[in-house]
Design an enzyme around this catalytic site. Structure first.
Site, PDB file in Angstrom:
ATOM      1  N   CYS A 168      35.398  42.217  35.699  1.00 25.83           N
ATOM      2  CA  CYS A 168      35.091  43.204  34.665  1.00 25.83           C
ATOM      3  C   CYS A 168      34.999  42.341  33.484  1.00 25.83           C
ATOM      4  O   CYS A 168      34.679  43.164  32.344  1.00 25.83           O
ATOM      5  CB  CYS A 168      36.289  44.385  34.424  1.00 25.83           C
ATOM      6  SG  CYS A 168      37.813  43.853  34.296  1.00 25.83           S
ATOM      7  N   CYS A 195      48.555  31.258  31.768  1.00 28.33           N
ATOM      8  CA  CYS A 195      49.615  31.988  30.993  1.00 28.33           C
ATOM      9  C   CYS A 195      48.949  33.220  30.630  1.00 28.33           C
ATOM     10  O   CYS A 195      48.048  33.472  29.925  1.00 28.33           O
ATOM     11  CB  CYS A 195      50.093  31.250  29.714  1.00 28.33           C
ATOM     12  SG  CYS A 195      51.177  32.000  28.536  1.00 28.33           S
ATOM     13  N   CYS A 229      44.055  43.057  37.938  1.00 30.12           N
ATOM     14  CA  CYS A 229      43.632  43.232  36.661  1.00 30.12           C
ATOM     15  C   CYS A 229      43.821  44.610  36.226  1.00 30.12           C
ATOM     16  O   CYS A 229      43.514  45.694  37.104  1.00 30.12           O
ATOM     17  CB  CYS A 229      41.975  42.947  36.775  1.00 30.12           C
ATOM     18  SG  CYS A 229      41.397  43.521  35.154  1.00 30.12           S
ATOM     19  N   CYS A 259      39.162  38.227  33.904  1.00 31.66           N
ATOM     20  CA  CYS A 259      38.792  38.618  35.053  1.00 31.66           C
ATOM     21  C   CYS A 259      36.965  38.645  35.366  1.00 31.66           C
ATOM     22  O   CYS A 259      36.344  38.896  34.822  1.00 31.66           O
ATOM     23  CB  CYS A 259      38.984  40.293  35.360  1.00 31.66           C
ATOM     24  SG  CYS A 259      38.475  40.970  36.774  1.00 31.66           S
ATOM     25  N   CYS A 281      40.517  46.814  36.013  1.00 32.06           N
ATOM     26  CA  CYS A 281      39.629  47.087  37.048  1.00 32.06           C
ATOM     27  C   CYS A 281      40.186  47.091  38.481  1.00 32.06           C
ATOM     28  O   CYS A 281      39.671  47.708  39.402  1.00 32.06           O
ATOM     29  CB  CYS A 281      38.309  46.420  37.217  1.00 32.06           C
ATOM     30  SG  CYS A 281      38.682  44.418  37.553  1.00 32.06           S
TER      31      CYS A 281
END
Length: 164
Positions: A133, A153, A82, A130, A85
């Site tokens: 976060c 995607c 991510c 995510c 984070c």
């Protein structure tokens, strides 16, 4: 139906379609509440640590243009994290070329993602976030390859790649 009514209705429909990218209406939990995630930051802090495009995608549920991310063609061994984070989200062995212009995966790392229902653009899709976060990553569809049949995607700008 008279001509004036037809023109007004057409203008509303076209305007709504063009602006729907910027309107987060009709979705369950389109705002990523800081109360649900391990990592929480005020919007102003996210703006200082993310690029403007990352902020638009990760925090405002935007979508990058297709075929603009170098991560779409990244097939080296490693992990996709991510961009907000740093949590590991996908491994390179689950990545495939979907031909859509966005990095695509058939399976996330267990526990790395959360989902919500996105009803923007006059359709219903499963939005991927995510789990740490709450950053918006992209969407998941049921047209991917075996073994899962799923296609995650993802917006490349919402990811970072760490080689193995």
């Amino acid at each position: 139906m008279d001509k004036r009514y037809f023109l007004e209705a057409s203008a509303v429909i076209v305007g709504t379609a063009l602006l729907s990218r910027y309107i987060n209406w009709g979705s369950e939990d389109m705002t990523t509440s800081n109360e649900k995630f391990e990592i929480t930051k005020p919007e102003e802090e996210w703006q200082t640590i993310l690029t403007p495009e990352q902020f638009r995608v990760l925090r405002k549920h935007g979508t990058e243009r297709a075929h603009t991310s170098p991560l779409d063609k990244e097939y080296n061994p490693g992990t996709f994290l991510c961009a907000g984070c740093g949590q590991p989200l996908f491994t390179s062995d689950t990545k495939f070329n979907s031909g859509t212009g966005w990095p695509s995966f058939f399976k996330p790392i267990e526990g790395a993602i959360a989902t919500t229902v996105d009803k923007s653009f006059f359709m219903s899709r499963t939005e991927v976030h995510c789990s740490r976060c709450g950053g918006h990553l992209g969407h998941v569809f049921n047209d991917g390859p075996a073994p899962t049949g799923e296609r995650y995607c993802m917006n490349g700008v919402s990811l970072k790649f760490t080689p193995a």
